[in-house]
Design a protein around this motif. Structure first.
Motif, PDB file in Angstrom:
ATOM      1  N   GLN A 114      44.835  25.742 102.342  1.00  0.00           N
ATOM      2  CA  GLN A 114      44.403  24.729 101.655  1.00  0.00           C
ATOM      3  C   GLN A 114      44.285  23.350 102.285  1.00  0.00           C
ATOM      4  O   GLN A 114      43.346  22.371 102.030  1.00  0.00           O
ATOM      5  CB  GLN A 114      45.342  24.414 100.284  1.00  0.00           C
ATOM      6  N   MET A 115      45.238  23.278 103.242  1.00  0.00           N
ATOM      7  CA  MET A 115      45.524  22.088 104.241  1.00  0.00           C
ATOM      8  C   MET A 115      44.450  22.186 105.370  1.00  0.00           C
ATOM      9  O   MET A 115      44.501  21.402 106.343  1.00  0.00           O
ATOM     10  CB  MET A 115      46.923  21.917 104.695  1.00  0.00           C
ATOM     11  N   GLY A 116      43.935  23.565 105.495  1.00  0.00           N
ATOM     12  CA  GLY A 116      42.662  23.541 106.571  1.00  0.00           C
ATOM     13  C   GLY A 116      43.221  24.233 107.778  1.00  0.00           C
ATOM     14  O   GLY A 116      42.435  24.549 108.750  1.00  0.00           O
ATOM     15  N   ALA A 117      44.218  25.104 107.552  1.00  0.00           N
ATOM     16  CA  ALA A 117      44.868  25.912 108.795  1.00  0.00           C
ATOM     17  C   ALA A 117      44.045  27.225 109.083  1.00  0.00           C
ATOM     18  O   ALA A 117      43.353  27.601 108.239  1.00  0.00           O
ATOM     19  CB  ALA A 117      46.221  26.608 108.515  1.00  0.00           C
ATOM     20  N   THR A 118      43.826  27.404 110.184  1.00  0.00           N
ATOM     21  CA  THR A 118      43.042  28.424 110.686  1.00  0.00           C
ATOM     22  C   THR A 118      43.705  29.596 111.247  1.00  0.00           C
ATOM     23  O   THR A 118      43.658  30.764 111.153  1.00  0.00           O
ATOM     24  CB  THR A 118      41.718  28.195 111.589  1.00  0.00           C
ATOM     25  N   GLU A 119      45.216  29.214 111.656  1.00  0.00           N
ATOM     26  CA  GLU A 119      45.950  30.230 112.043  1.00  0.00           C
ATOM     27  C   GLU A 119      47.356  29.919 111.355  1.00  0.00           C
ATOM     28  O   GLU A 119      47.852  28.532 111.137  1.00  0.00           O
ATOM     29  CB  GLU A 119      46.271  30.185 113.570  1.00  0.00           C
ATOM     30  N   ILE A 120      48.344  30.986 110.846  1.00  0.00           N
ATOM     31  CA  ILE A 120      49.431  30.328 110.134  1.00  0.00           C
ATOM     32  C   ILE A 120      50.426  31.222 110.674  1.00  0.00           C
ATOM     33  O   ILE A 120      50.359  32.537 110.828  1.00  0.00           O
ATOM     34  CB  ILE A 120      49.277  30.639 108.527  1.00  0.00           C
ATOM     35  N   LEU A 121      51.565  30.545 111.056  1.00  0.00           N
ATOM     36  CA  LEU A 121      52.967  31.392 111.454  1.00  0.00           C
ATOM     37  C   LEU A 121      54.144  30.661 110.646  1.00  0.00           C
ATOM     38  O   LEU A 121      54.301  29.588 110.651  1.00  0.00           O
ATOM     39  CB  LEU A 121      53.212  30.981 112.888  1.00  0.00           C
ATOM     40  N   ALA A 122      54.545  31.405 109.792  1.00  0.00           N
ATOM     41  CA  ALA A 122      55.477  30.944 108.883  1.00  0.00           C
ATOM     42  C   ALA A 122      56.885  31.692 108.928  1.00  0.00           C
ATOM     43  O   ALA A 122      56.867  32.604 109.597  1.00  0.00           O
ATOM     44  CB  ALA A 122      54.954  31.480 107.225  1.00  0.00           C
ATOM     45  N   VAL A 123      57.802  30.832 108.440  1.00  0.00           N
ATOM     46  CA  VAL A 123      59.246  31.376 108.661  1.00  0.00           C
ATOM     47  C   VAL A 123      59.814  31.667 107.236  1.00  0.00           C
ATOM     48  O   VAL A 123      59.709  30.566 106.516  1.00  0.00           O
ATOM     49  CB  VAL A 123      60.071  30.530 109.425  1.00  0.00           C
ATOM     50  N   ASN A 124      60.160  32.632 106.899  1.00  0.00           N
ATOM     51  CA  ASN A 124      60.688  33.062 105.684  1.00  0.00           C
ATOM     52  C   ASN A 124      62.156  33.631 105.803  1.00  0.00           C
ATOM     53  O   ASN A 124      62.308  34.690 106.160  1.00  0.00           O
ATOM     54  CB  ASN A 124      59.851  34.177 104.937  1.00  0.00           C
ATOM     55  N   VAL A 125      63.137  32.681 105.147  1.00  0.00           N
ATOM     56  CA  VAL A 125      64.601  33.304 105.239  1.00  0.00           C
ATOM     57  C   VAL A 125      65.020  33.529 104.031  1.00  0.00           C
ATOM     58  O   VAL A 125      66.208  34.233 103.783  1.00  0.00           O
ATOM     59  CB  VAL A 125      65.372  31.944 105.668  1.00  0.00           C
ATOM     60  N   TRP A 126      64.027  33.551 103.023  1.00  0.00           N
ATOM     61  CA  TRP A 126      64.809  33.972 101.533  1.00  0.00           C
ATOM     62  C   TRP A 126      64.420  35.643 101.383  1.00  0.00           C
ATOM     63  O   TRP A 126      63.674  35.833 100.273  1.00  0.00           O
ATOM     64  CB  TRP A 126      64.037  33.102 100.571  1.00  0.00           C
TER      65      TRP A 126
END
Length: 186
Positions: A114-126
């Motif tokens: 939604q913010m316009g990212a073309t590449e996403i690298l996320a960190v999920n600790v939950w």
């Protein structure tokens, strides 16, 4: 803030994170006293500015609708994004009761698109949430991009509220190991 400065902040936060309880004014006020946490967030927002566009996800109202906030981000916006009902106090943003944006999906990567990212690298600790959690509230896990997750459980839910230097150091090392493993596969 540099990575080293962030690590130093986390390691110096043990006394700030000592769980102090208080009697809440109402049920969404939370039992944990967040005075020091709130002061830390306000100080960080005074001293540091994001180099990239910042987006904050909160869950709003009784339906816990996930909302992306990209403008007029205040300390209360950040505090709302980590407000856990009955534990950490909810905040009112533009008159709407707002809590942790990860209650329905702990890693809402769809907002990056939604913010316009073309590449996403996320960190999920939950990753320690029970399997039934994601059916709660009809959560939709719309995952996109690469997600780095701990290679093993970080501990029981209680340890995310009651910090210790040993746990913080272990979490940092677990994060480093997970990132290295992720990039080794690339």
């Amino acid at each position: 803030m540099s990575a080293d400065a962030l690590v130093k902040l986390w390691l110096s936060s043990e006394s700030a994170a000592t769980l102090k309880l208080h009697c809440p004014r109402y049920f969404l006020d939370g039992f944990a006293d967040t005075t020091i946490l709130e002061a830390t967030i306000r100080e960080m927002m005074r001293n540091f500015r994001p180099k990239k566009q910042l987006g904050v996800v909160v869950s709003q109202g009784w339906s816990l609708q996930q909302v992306l906030i990209t403008e007029n981000i205040t300390p209360d916006t950040i505090l709302a994004s980590c407000a856990i009902p009955f534990v950490l106090p909810a905040k009112r943003l533009d008159g709407v009761l707002s809590v942790d944006g990860g209650l329905r999906d702990p890693c809402p990567t769809f907002v990056a698109r939604q913010m316009g990212a073309t590449e996403i690298l996320a960190v999920n600790v939950w990753t320690h949430l029970p399997w039934w959690w994601f059916g709660w509230g009809r959560a939709k896990r719309q995952r996109t991009g690469a997600i780095i997750e701990p290679l093993k459980r970080l501990g029981p839910l209680r340890t995310s509220a009651i910090w210790s230097t040993a746990n913080i150091e272990r979490w940092i090392e677990e994060g480093r190991a997970a990132a290295l493993a992720h990039f080794a596969r690339q």
